[in-house]
Scaffold this motif. Structure first.
Motif, short mmCIF file in Angstrom:
data_model
loop_
_atom_site.label_atom_id
_atom_site.label_comp_id
_atom_site.label_asym_id
_atom_site.label_seq_id
_atom_site.Cartn_x
_atom_site.Cartn_y
_atom_site.Cartn_z
N THR A 148 0.90 -1.11 0.08
CA THR A 148 -0.39 0.04 -0.02
C THR A 148 0.87 1.21 -0.01
O THR A 148 2.11 1.17 -0.21
CB THR A 148 -0.85 -0.01 1.18
OG1 THR A 148 -1.76 0.98 1.21
CG2 THR A 148 -0.14 0.02 2.50
N ASP A 154 5.62 4.04 -1.12
CA ASP A 154 5.31 2.50 -0.93
C ASP A 154 5.62 1.95 0.24
O ASP A 154 6.90 1.97 0.95
CB ASP A 154 5.89 2.00 -2.29
CG ASP A 154 5.43 2.42 -3.50
OD1 ASP A 154 4.51 3.26 -3.77
OD2 ASP A 154 6.31 2.16 -4.57
N ARG A 183 -2.21 -2.58 -3.77
CA ARG A 183 -1.85 -1.85 -5.32
C ARG A 183 -1.63 -2.83 -6.19
O ARG A 183 -1.69 -2.35 -7.54
CB ARG A 183 -0.53 -1.03 -4.97
CG ARG A 183 -0.84 0.08 -3.97
CD ARG A 183 0.63 1.24 -3.89
NE ARG A 183 0.63 1.80 -5.10
CZ ARG A 183 1.80 2.46 -5.44
NH1 ARG A 183 2.81 2.11 -4.74
NH2 ARG A 183 1.69 3.11 -6.48
N GLN A 186 -4.62 -3.65 -8.23
CA GLN A 186 -5.84 -2.98 -8.38
C GLN A 186 -5.97 -2.41 -10.04
O GLN A 186 -5.17 -2.97 -10.88
CB GLN A 186 -5.57 -1.65 -7.91
CG GLN A 186 -4.22 -0.63 -8.23
CD GLN A 186 -3.93 0.34 -7.48
OE1 GLN A 186 -4.51 0.84 -6.52
NE2 GLN A 186 -3.00 1.32 -8.01
#
Length: 236
Positions: A148, A154, A183, A186
């Motif tokens: 995330t 990051d 991430r 996604q």
């Protein structure tokens, strides 16, 4: 091109999750053949309709809406504080009713966000091609990695032990059932194959759950001439 049905057949929900909420069901919808694109008139009209629907609540407290209240109870069952970590449906509904309105991201993301608010159901969208193995809904050990961003950087975090998480062979793809997506999987501006996760608790019926999937698929069918799909419902 992935075998959508085979991918869905590998998905599972751990019995420990059903132990928290025996009424839980999930409808997984895998879709291929999507033509990526920026937000357009169709997605804008859907977002506007979702915002208008929330404004018509006439001051009713968002947290008291039956679907959102049910998910708040589910969060409390595994130790999460729903007023601090809101489920995706509550977060979107609140944003839809705010001055800022719903985000405009790309037409694929816009469609599923709008459908989530209009049908009052948590609805996640993931890039299926970025999965390593099928999706699994489990109670975390606390060791699983979750990629995330924090303070613009990051980072890799870990769920709380016992937290309900979606994961694959690499790590967590969504924390706290439907709170925050990772991430890695996604949706992106170049996504052509997507997995949609439709989470259901009472009072949502199976008939209504399938109607949401039908509506979402009708909108997705506009995103390319060769859109194809497969679906699977998992229940206790």
């Amino acid at each position: 091109m992935p075998d959508l049905s085979s991918f869905l057949n590998g998905a599972c929900v751990d019995s420990a999750v059903f132990g928290l909420r025996p009424d839980y069901r999930v409808l997984l919808l895998a879709v291929d053949g999507i033509t990526p694109g920026a937000s357009d008139q169709h997605s804008e009209a859907l977002l506007a309709a979702a915002e208008a629907a929330v404004r018509e609540l006439d001051g009713h407290a968002v947290e008291e809406l039956p679907p959102i209240a049910s998910w708040r109870d589910a969060y409390r069952a595994f130790g999460a504080k729903p007023q601090r970590t809101r489920n995706s449906l509550e977060a979107l509904t609140r944003r839809a009713g705010s001055e800022a309105g719903l985000p405009r991201v790309n037409r694929l993301t816009d469609l599923y966000n709008a459908v989530s608010v209009l049908h009052q159901i948590p609805l996640g969208g993931e890039d299926l091609n970025r999965y390593d193995g099928p999706p699994r809904l489990v109670r975390a050990t606390g060791e699983e990695p979750f990629d995330t961003v924090a303070d613009g950087a990051d980072v890799v975090e870990h769920p709380e032990p016992g937290e309900v998480v979606w994961c694959d062979e690499i790590g967590v793809t969504c924390r706290r059932w439907n709170w925050r997506q990772g991430r890695r999987t996604q949706l992106a501006d170049d996504t052509t194959t997507a997995l949609f996760i439709l989470d259901a608790l009472d009072p949502l019926t199976d008939e209504a759950l399938n109607a949401v999937a039908d509506d979402l698929l009708a909108h997705l069918a506009r995103l390319g001439p060769d859109v194809r799909s497969a679906r699977r419902t998992i229940r206790a």
